[in-house]
Design a protein around this motif. Sequence first.
Motif, PDB file in Angstrom:
ATOM      1  N   LEU A 302       0.826  -1.210   0.000  1.00  0.00           N
ATOM      2  CA  LEU A 302       0.000   0.000   0.000  1.00  0.00           C
ATOM      3  C   LEU A 302       0.862   1.263   0.000  1.00  0.00           C
ATOM      4  N   ILE A 303       2.006   1.204   0.678  1.00  0.00           N
ATOM      5  CA  ILE A 303       2.906   2.362   0.699  1.00  0.00           C
ATOM      6  C   ILE A 303       3.565   2.562  -0.669  1.00  0.00           C
ATOM      7  N   VAL A 304       4.124   1.486  -1.217  1.00  0.00           N
ATOM      8  CA  VAL A 304       4.842   1.578  -2.497  1.00  0.00           C
ATOM      9  C   VAL A 304       3.891   1.923  -3.634  1.00  0.00           C
ATOM     10  N   LEU A 305       2.686   1.343  -3.607  1.00  0.00           N
ATOM     11  CA  LEU A 305       1.734   1.540  -4.703  1.00  0.00           C
ATOM     12  C   LEU A 305       0.840   2.757  -4.521  1.00  0.00           C
ATOM     13  N   SER A 306       1.015   3.485  -3.416  1.00  0.00           N
ATOM     14  CA  SER A 306       0.125   4.621  -3.149  1.00  0.00           C
ATOM     15  C   SER A 306       0.108   5.658  -4.274  1.00  0.00           C
ATOM     16  N   PRO A 307       1.260   6.012  -4.903  1.00  0.00           N
ATOM     17  CA  PRO A 307       1.180   6.956  -6.034  1.00  0.00           C
ATOM     18  C   PRO A 307       0.358   6.409  -7.191  1.00  0.00           C
ATOM     19  N   VAL A 308       0.539   5.123  -7.499  1.00  0.00           N
ATOM     20  CA  VAL A 308      -0.231   4.499  -8.578  1.00  0.00           C
ATOM     21  C   VAL A 308      -1.717   4.490  -8.231  1.00  0.00           C
ATOM     22  N   MET A 309      -2.030   4.126  -6.992  1.00  0.00           N
ATOM     23  CA  MET A 309      -3.428   4.044  -6.584  1.00  0.00           C
ATOM     24  C   MET A 309      -4.090   5.421  -6.579  1.00  0.00           C
ATOM     25  N   LEU A 310      -3.340   6.455  -6.207  1.00  0.00           N
ATOM     26  CA  LEU A 310      -3.886   7.811  -6.249  1.00  0.00           C
ATOM     27  C   LEU A 310      -4.197   8.227  -7.686  1.00  0.00           C
ATOM     28  N   ALA A 311      -3.258   7.904  -8.595  1.00  0.00           N
ATOM     29  CA  ALA A 311      -3.474   8.246 -10.004  1.00  0.00           C
ATOM     30  C   ALA A 311      -4.672   7.488 -10.570  1.00  0.00           C
ATOM     31  N   VAL A 312      -4.797   6.223 -10.204  1.00  0.00           N
ATOM     32  CA  VAL A 312      -5.936   5.414 -10.682  1.00  0.00           C
ATOM     33  C   VAL A 312      -7.244   5.973 -10.131  1.00  0.00           C
ATOM     34  N   ALA A 313      -7.249   6.340  -8.854  1.00  0.00           N
ATOM     35  CA  ALA A 313      -8.462   6.882  -8.235  1.00  0.00           C
ATOM     36  C   ALA A 313      -8.920   8.146  -8.956  1.00  0.00           C
ATOM     37  N   ILE A 314      -7.976   9.022  -9.285  1.00  0.00           N
ATOM     38  CA  ILE A 314      -8.326  10.257 -10.003  1.00  0.00           C
ATOM     39  C   ILE A 314      -8.853   9.934 -11.395  1.00  0.00           C
ATOM     40  N   ALA A 315      -8.203   8.981 -12.076  1.00  0.00           N
ATOM     41  CA  ALA A 315      -8.629   8.607 -13.434  1.00  0.00           C
ATOM     42  C   ALA A 315     -10.025   7.994 -13.434  1.00  0.00           C
ATOM     43  N   VAL A 316     -10.302   7.129 -12.459  1.00  0.00           N
ATOM     44  CA  VAL A 316     -11.633   6.500 -12.371  1.00  0.00           C
ATOM     45  C   VAL A 316     -12.699   7.566 -12.146  1.00  0.00           C
ATOM     46  N   LYS A 317     -12.409   8.519 -11.295  1.00  0.00           N
ATOM     47  CA  LYS A 317     -13.371   9.573 -10.979  1.00  0.00           C
ATOM     48  C   LYS A 317     -13.622  10.476 -12.181  1.00  0.00           C
ATOM     49  N   LEU A 318     -12.581  10.774 -12.943  1.00  0.00           N
ATOM     50  CA  LEU A 318     -12.728  11.678 -14.082  1.00  0.00           C
ATOM     51  C   LEU A 318     -13.392  11.014 -15.284  1.00  0.00           C
ATOM     52  N   GLN A 319     -13.178   9.691 -15.460  1.00  0.00           N
ATOM     53  CA  GLN A 319     -13.663   9.061 -16.682  1.00  0.00           C
ATOM     54  C   GLN A 319     -15.159   8.762 -16.656  1.00  0.00           C
ATOM     55  N   SER A 320     -15.692   8.387 -15.516  1.00  0.00           N
ATOM     56  CA  SER A 320     -17.106   8.021 -15.470  1.00  0.00           C
ATOM     57  C   SER A 320     -17.711   8.401 -14.125  1.00  0.00           C
ATOM     58  N   PRO A 337     -19.336 -13.440   5.938  1.00  0.00           N
ATOM     59  CA  PRO A 337     -19.308 -12.445   4.858  1.00  0.00           C
ATOM     60  C   PRO A 337     -18.444 -11.233   5.201  1.00  0.00           C
ATOM     61  N   PHE A 338     -17.884 -10.619   4.182  1.00  0.00           N
ATOM     62  CA  PHE A 338     -17.117  -9.383   4.341  1.00  0.00           C
ATOM     63  C   PHE A 338     -17.240  -8.572   3.056  1.00  0.00           C
ATOM     64  N   GLU A 339     -16.873  -7.296   3.112  1.00  0.00           N
ATOM     65  CA  GLU A 339     -16.920  -6.427   1.947  1.00  0.00           C
ATOM     66  C   GLU A 339     -15.549  -6.372   1.283  1.00  0.00           C
ATOM     67  N   MET A 340     -15.462  -6.890   0.068  1.00  0.00           N
ATOM     68  CA  MET A 340     -14.222  -6.844  -0.690  1.00  0.00           C
ATOM     69  C   MET A 340     -14.175  -5.537  -1.483  1.00  0.00           C
ATOM     70  N   ILE A 341     -13.005  -4.883  -1.473  1.00  0.00           N
ATOM     71  CA  ILE A 341     -12.850  -3.575  -2.103  1.00  0.00           C
ATOM     72  C   ILE A 341     -12.048  -3.699  -3.401  1.00  0.00           C
ATOM     73  N   LYS A 342     -12.531  -3.024  -4.447  1.00  0.00           N
ATOM     74  CA  LYS A 342     -11.820  -2.968  -5.716  1.00  0.00           C
ATOM     75  C   LYS A 342     -11.962  -1.560  -6.289  1.00  0.00           C
ATOM     76  N   PHE A 343     -11.102  -1.201  -7.214  1.00  0.00           N
ATOM     77  CA  PHE A 343     -11.352  -0.002  -8.002  1.00  0.00           C
ATOM     78  C   PHE A 343     -12.526  -0.296  -8.931  1.00  0.00           C
ATOM     79  N   ARG A 344     -13.424   0.657  -9.074  1.00  0.00           N
ATOM     80  CA  ARG A 344     -14.591   0.441  -9.949  1.00  0.00           C
ATOM     81  C   ARG A 344     -14.128   0.377 -11.398  1.00  0.00           C
ATOM     82  N   THR A 345     -14.518  -0.692 -12.073  1.00  0.00           N
ATOM     83  CA  THR A 345     -14.132  -0.881 -13.473  1.00  0.00           C
ATOM     84  C   THR A 345     -15.331  -0.904 -14.412  1.00  0.00           C
TER      85      THR A 345
END
Length: 478
Positions: A302-320, A337-345
């Motif tokens: 999560l620390i190493v990928l945080s820049p990538v995840m931030l960029a993806v989050a912004i892109a997902v929000k802007l595209q749709s 049961p539990f809630e699994m989290i993913k980027f919306r695709t």
Amino acid sequence: MNLPSPITDRRLQRAKYVLGDLLSSSLAWLFYNCVRYNMGAVTGSYSTLGEFLRQPMVLAGQVAFPVLMMCVYWLSGYYVEVYRKSRLHEFMVTAGSAFTNALLIFFIALINDVMNDRRSDYEMLMLLIAVLFGFVYINRMLITGHSSSMIKSGRWSFPTLVIGRGTAAATFVSQLQSRVESLGYDIRGMVSIPGENDVKDLQLPCYTLDDLTTVCQSEHISEIILVPTRNDDTALLHTLNRIYPLGLPIKARPSRGTLLLRKVRLTDVYGIPLIDLTGNNMSHSYRNIKRVLDVVLSALALIVLSPVMLAVAIAVKLQSRGDVFYRQERIGLHNVPFEMIKFRTMISGAEKEGEPQLTHPDDPRITPLGRFLRKYRIDEFPQFYNVIKGDMSIVGPRPERQYYIDRIVAREPSYVLLHQVRPGITSMGMVKFGYAQNVDEMLERLDYDLLYLENMSLLNDFKIMVYTVKIVFTGRGM
């Protein structure tokens, strides 16, 4: 005198071992330091033993090294089962922990100690192993011996529910009640297994599977023993699926021919042999080490990928339009049961009504960005948070929704065995097969997940992670 509260008493018993080990480890290290000084194995010039023991580094070690030892004891899995410990297993685990701790301490603090010859260095190392083992093992032996005598005398017992009311279950209960030395099972009732003929006039309360939750709460059940009369894997697995959500230890009386016996751990030898159905073939140490690695690696990811995840989050929000993250209920460890989290695709509201739908490469609901994220499995990155929470593991069978689990279990009941372990971000099934587009493909992938379940090891987990990284970088995610 029965134990009034199994949960509370297990915590108290565990505290005895933990505090006893901490005190024993502290005394062992202090004793060893005294021996080191008197044998001339200490670097530096000190006029008295007291002066040496008051040195800042020695005092710091007196705190740090017992804490280090406690970490090793926890990783060994010694504190998982606090009652009915095997004496041989206790001896072997303590010896292994002493050896590990001695090596760690040697390379951290003792490697610069100077003796007259190399043989003396080895003798000091062997002495350290012996001291660490002796002090700790005596403490454990005393606590375990007292617990064992209390259980055998019948003064300590644990509320237990027997799943089964057939002839095998009735015979099993009769054997327990006729023993001179108690095994600690306080049978509070028996539960019918669908499809079996129940024995009449039992001298115990009788229940159905629908009563399980209520009975376990009212009777403070701490263990469940499955005793089938028929060797019917389908019926047993369906029954097991009803028991897992209770989150209680499940044992079973061995029966020939059932797949439940594949690579499971025997929990008793000298009493009435039982097999553990909640731990599979995993050792307690493997489970603890796997959990630590999961948390550490997920936090780093999560620390190493945080820049990538931030960029993806912004892109997902802007595209749709819609949320950045997509949360979906999946079924995890012990059928919880539990809630699994993913980027919306997908487009927002892709699955509003009707039965759940699986995706496929040409699914029109997938956004252009979502297709890219799925191809490189970037949409799965937020699940490292699920791992830290304890919902998932990095490697484990892929979790499914209850809707599909019901359909899989109807055709292949052995699927319920996957609920013995935490589901994973990646798995042998995902590496060898990939995403499933229908129930038939889920069943094909199940073969790989069951194979993983029977061969769980840190080495296999590492191999699966390496292959997963290869899939990510080559874009073979879909």
